[in-house]
Write a protein that holds these residues in place. Sequence first.
Motif, PDB file in Angstrom:
ATOM      1  N   ARG A  71      -0.616  19.723   5.313  1.00 14.90           N
ATOM      2  CA  ARG A  71      -0.480  20.170   3.932  1.00 14.90           C
ATOM      3  C   ARG A  71      -1.967  20.515   3.303  1.00 14.90           C
ATOM      4  NH1 ARG A  71       4.442  18.220   2.185  1.00 14.90           N
ATOM      5  NH2 ARG A  71       4.379  19.334   0.267  1.00 14.90           N
ATOM      6  N   SER A  72      -1.942  21.358   2.351  1.00 16.24           N
ATOM      7  CA  SER A  72      -3.268  21.699   1.787  1.00 16.24           C
ATOM      8  C   SER A  72      -3.534  20.503   0.661  1.00 16.24           C
ATOM      9  CB  SER A  72      -3.140  22.827   1.134  1.00 16.24           C
ATOM     10  OG  SER A  72      -2.296  22.808  -0.182  1.00 16.24           O
ATOM     11  N   ARG A  73      -4.908  20.399   0.516  1.00 16.83           N
ATOM     12  CA  ARG A  73      -5.246  19.538  -0.247  1.00 16.83           C
ATOM     13  C   ARG A  73      -4.906  19.577  -1.752  1.00 16.83           C
ATOM     14  NH1 ARG A  73      -8.928  17.145  -3.744  1.00 16.83           N
ATOM     15  NH2 ARG A  73      -9.807  15.186  -3.058  1.00 16.83           N
ATOM     16  N   GLU A  74      -4.705  20.925  -2.350  1.00 14.67           N
ATOM     17  CA  GLU A  74      -4.251  21.118  -3.459  1.00 14.67           C
ATOM     18  C   GLU A  74      -2.735  20.679  -3.809  1.00 14.67           C
ATOM     19  OE1 GLU A  74      -7.562  23.387  -2.662  1.00 14.67           O
ATOM     20  OE2 GLU A  74      -5.815  23.322  -1.511  1.00 14.67           O
ATOM     21  N   GLU A  75      -1.980  20.862  -2.684  1.00 16.40           N
ATOM     22  CA  GLU A  75      -0.641  20.205  -2.584  1.00 16.40           C
ATOM     23  C   GLU A  75      -0.430  18.822  -3.059  1.00 16.40           C
ATOM     24  OE1 GLU A  75       2.480  22.588   0.289  1.00 16.40           O
ATOM     25  OE2 GLU A  75       0.748  22.456   1.082  1.00 16.40           O
ATOM     26  N   VAL A 127       0.740  -1.026  -0.124  1.00 15.48           N
ATOM     27  CA  VAL A 127       0.206   0.131  -0.063  1.00 15.48           C
ATOM     28  C   VAL A 127       0.722   1.103   0.201  1.00 15.48           C
ATOM     29  CG1 VAL A 127      -2.015  -0.870   0.928  1.00 15.48           C
ATOM     30  CG2 VAL A 127      -0.161  -0.065   2.559  1.00 15.48           C
ATOM     31  N   CYS A 128       2.096   1.230  -0.538  1.00 12.27           N
ATOM     32  CA  CYS A 128       2.842   2.162  -0.668  1.00 12.27           C
ATOM     33  C   CYS A 128       2.919   2.752  -2.452  1.00 12.27           C
ATOM     34  CB  CYS A 128       4.442   1.795  -0.210  1.00 12.27           C
ATOM     35  SG  CYS A 128       5.640   3.168  -0.388  1.00 12.27           S
ATOM     36  N   PRO A 129       2.602   3.610  -2.762  1.00 11.22           N
ATOM     37  CA  PRO A 129       2.611   4.094  -4.252  1.00 11.22           C
ATOM     38  C   PRO A 129       3.939   4.091  -4.637  1.00 11.22           C
ATOM     39  CG  PRO A 129       2.014   5.966  -2.906  1.00 11.22           C
ATOM     40  CD  PRO A 129       1.799   4.835  -2.168  1.00 11.22           C
ATOM     41  N   PHE A 130       4.772   4.686  -4.179  1.00 10.29           N
ATOM     42  CA  PHE A 130       6.344   4.627  -4.418  1.00 10.29           C
ATOM     43  C   PHE A 130       6.882   3.108  -4.688  1.00 10.29           C
ATOM     44  CE2 PHE A 130       5.989   8.417  -2.003  1.00 10.29           C
ATOM     45  CZ  PHE A 130       6.177   9.615  -2.901  1.00 10.29           C
ATOM     46  N   CYS A 131       6.651   2.221  -3.815  1.00 11.85           N
ATOM     47  CA  CYS A 131       6.677   0.825  -4.267  1.00 11.85           C
ATOM     48  C   CYS A 131       6.495   0.238  -5.496  1.00 11.85           C
ATOM     49  CB  CYS A 131       6.316  -0.113  -2.990  1.00 11.85           C
ATOM     50  SG  CYS A 131       6.963   0.453  -1.266  1.00 11.85           S
ATOM     51  N   HIS A 132       5.193   0.626  -6.055  1.00 12.48           N
ATOM     52  CA  HIS A 132       4.914   0.058  -7.347  1.00 12.48           C
ATOM     53  C   HIS A 132       5.627   0.554  -8.547  1.00 12.48           C
ATOM     54  CE1 HIS A 132       0.820  -1.594  -6.039  1.00 12.48           C
ATOM     55  NE2 HIS A 132       1.257  -0.798  -4.714  1.00 12.48           N
ATOM     56  N   ASP A 164      -0.500   2.487 -14.382  1.00 11.85           N
ATOM     57  CA  ASP A 164      -1.657   3.362 -14.208  1.00 11.85           C
ATOM     58  C   ASP A 164      -1.995   3.435 -12.713  1.00 11.85           C
ATOM     59  OD1 ASP A 164      -4.128   4.575 -14.654  1.00 11.85           O
ATOM     60  OD2 ASP A 164      -5.184   2.723 -14.941  1.00 11.85           O
ATOM     61  N   PHE A 165      -1.519   4.467 -12.065  1.00 11.48           N
ATOM     62  CA  PHE A 165      -1.928   4.977 -10.864  1.00 11.48           C
ATOM     63  C   PHE A 165      -2.989   6.166 -10.760  1.00 11.48           C
ATOM     64  CE2 PHE A 165      -0.312   7.734  -6.934  1.00 11.48           C
ATOM     65  CZ  PHE A 165      -1.102   6.858  -6.164  1.00 11.48           C
ATOM     66  N   GLN A 166      -4.211   5.324 -10.347  1.00 15.99           N
ATOM     67  CA  GLN A 166      -5.494   5.771 -10.178  1.00 15.99           C
ATOM     68  C   GLN A 166      -5.663   6.377  -8.538  1.00 15.99           C
ATOM     69  OE1 GLN A 166      -7.785   6.789 -12.253  1.00 15.99           O
ATOM     70  NE2 GLN A 166      -6.489   5.842 -14.045  1.00 15.99           N
ATOM     71  N   TRP A 167      -4.745   7.400  -8.069  1.00 16.22           N
ATOM     72  CA  TRP A 167      -4.887   7.937  -6.859  1.00 16.22           C
ATOM     73  C   TRP A 167      -6.214   8.350  -6.159  1.00 16.22           C
ATOM     74  CZ3 TRP A 167      -6.444  12.906  -6.077  1.00 16.22           C
ATOM     75  CH2 TRP A 167      -6.366  13.765  -7.263  1.00 16.22           C
ATOM     76  N   ASP A 168      -6.809   8.946  -7.052  1.00 16.60           N
ATOM     77  CA  ASP A 168      -8.194   9.146  -6.693  1.00 16.60           C
ATOM     78  C   ASP A 168      -9.181   8.075  -6.182  1.00 16.60           C
ATOM     79  OD1 ASP A 168      -8.360   8.722  -9.055  1.00 16.60           O
ATOM     80  OD2 ASP A 168     -10.376   9.792  -9.355  1.00 16.60           O
ATOM     81  N   GLU A 223      -0.809  13.808  -8.561  1.00 10.98           N
ATOM     82  CA  GLU A 223      -0.852  13.977 -10.173  1.00 10.98           C
ATOM     83  C   GLU A 223       0.786  13.705 -10.773  1.00 10.98           C
ATOM     84  OE1 GLU A 223      -2.773  17.461 -10.781  1.00 10.98           O
ATOM     85  OE2 GLU A 223      -4.614  16.668 -10.798  1.00 10.98           O
ATOM     86  N   ALA A 224       1.669  14.082 -10.016  1.00  9.69           N
ATOM     87  CA  ALA A 224       3.091  13.968 -10.560  1.00  9.69           C
ATOM     88  C   ALA A 224       3.345  12.748 -10.528  1.00  9.69           C
ATOM     89  CB  ALA A 224       4.039  14.918  -9.730  1.00  9.69           C
ATOM     90  N   MET A 225       3.007  12.097  -9.228  1.00  6.67           N
ATOM     91  CA  MET A 225       3.379  10.530  -9.067  1.00  6.67           C
ATOM     92  C   MET A 225       2.648   9.767 -10.268  1.00  6.67           C
ATOM     93  SD  MET A 225       2.795  10.180  -4.993  1.00  6.67           S
ATOM     94  CE  MET A 225       2.684   8.314  -5.158  1.00  6.67           C
ATOM     95  N   ALA A 226       1.425  10.145 -10.777  1.00  6.01           N
ATOM     96  CA  ALA A 226       0.722   9.391 -11.718  1.00  6.01           C
ATOM     97  C   ALA A 226       1.110   9.522 -13.014  1.00  6.01           C
ATOM     98  CB  ALA A 226      -0.776   9.882 -11.763  1.00  6.01           C
ATOM     99  N   ALA A 227       2.050  10.605 -13.219  1.00  8.33           N
ATOM    100  CA  ALA A 227       2.637  11.183 -14.384  1.00  8.33           C
ATOM    101  C   ALA A 227       4.029   9.967 -14.665  1.00  8.33           C
ATOM    102  CB  ALA A 227       3.095  12.384 -14.753  1.00  8.33           C
ATOM    103  N   ASP A 228       4.733   9.931 -13.348  1.00  7.46           N
ATOM    104  CA  ASP A 228       5.811   9.303 -13.118  1.00  7.46           C
ATOM    105  C   ASP A 228       5.568   7.795 -13.488  1.00  7.46           C
ATOM    106  OD1 ASP A 228       7.458  11.397 -12.714  1.00  7.46           O
ATOM    107  OD2 ASP A 228       7.527  11.084 -10.557  1.00  7.46           O
ATOM    108  N   ALA A 229       4.251   7.263 -12.816  1.00 11.41           N
ATOM    109  CA  ALA A 229       3.724   5.829 -13.275  1.00 11.41           C
ATOM    110  C   ALA A 229       3.345   5.641 -14.475  1.00 11.41           C
ATOM    111  CB  ALA A 229       2.578   5.656 -12.545  1.00 11.41           C
ATOM    112  N   ALA A 230       3.059   6.515 -15.266  1.00 10.19           N
ATOM    113  CA  ALA A 230       2.656   6.481 -16.829  1.00 10.19           C
ATOM    114  C   ALA A 230       3.814   6.224 -17.727  1.00 10.19           C
ATOM    115  CB  ALA A 230       1.902   7.474 -17.157  1.00 10.19           C
ATOM    116  N   ALA A 231       4.999   7.208 -17.251  1.00  7.67           N
ATOM    117  CA  ALA A 231       6.079   6.819 -17.793  1.00  7.67           C
ATOM    118  C   ALA A 231       6.844   5.648 -17.984  1.00  7.67           C
ATOM    119  CB  ALA A 231       6.996   7.809 -17.401  1.00  7.67           C
ATOM    120  N   VAL A 232       6.438   4.712 -17.153  1.00  6.84           N
ATOM    121  CA  VAL A 232       7.051   3.291 -16.824  1.00  6.84           C
ATOM    122  C   VAL A 232       5.899   2.391 -17.233  1.00  6.84           C
ATOM    123  CG1 VAL A 232       8.987   3.935 -15.703  1.00  6.84           C
ATOM    124  CG2 VAL A 232       7.043   3.355 -14.382  1.00  6.84           C
TER     125      VAL A 232
END
Length: 236
Positions: free
Chosen positions: A68-72, A10-15, A90-94, A78-87
């Motif tokens: 931290r703010s929700r926007e942050e 359950v760690c997105p970075f691990c994926h 499909d990170f559906q963070w929401d 969203e940046a993590m999802a872009a990194d995921a897509a690059a390899v």
Amino acid sequence: MRIDVWSDLVCPFCHVGRRRLELAVDEFLAGDPEREVEVTWHSYQLDRSAPAVLEGSNVDRIAEKYGRSREEMVAQHEAMAADAAAVGLDFQWDKVVGGNSFDAHRVIHLARARGLETPVTDRLMRGWYSEGAALGDTDTLVRLAVEGGLGEKDVRETLGSDAYGYDVRADEATANQIGITAVPTFVLDQKFAVTGAQPVDGLVRALELTWEDRGTAPEARGGGCGGCEGGCACGA
């Protein structure tokens, strides 16, 4: 070369780290057909005390935890999802559902014993990462494990007992002994530790350096691996 990896399901970075390691190993092996690599995955829980399933928005919970703010947090995900897509991930963070990963780790150890570790791990990780599956929910965990190749009776009997719990805790105890405090952590030939979802080229360089260092004894050192700073998307 031996590579030991500690990660939490359950760690997105691990994926992302797992996928980047796969790509790095492929590139490393392509450079010399005589090379051999053995990768062993180890259990690690970022939050042992978490309930089976965490209700509500994962992003809101992390934002509140770290002030931290929700926007942050949305921007970070969203940046993590872009990194995921690059390899190719499909990170559906929401859709992510947090919770306790202990039983999921036990299922992975069961899968290893049945020779199905890779397909079962792939299915569990994809379910959590891309489909909003709650790995702490027993029925969901059983379904994903069966789709990965395990028998339903086998999985339910395991989850209804304490089977493989020792294996999970043994992995965590080893991590504690060698100073691992963040995941993913890659330990190369029992000598060098690389922490975090490093870029593929960085992992390739680490593999090359470790390969060149074969035959030398590891040096004992104090301290441990660095963890994420405030606002970590793992929620730890």
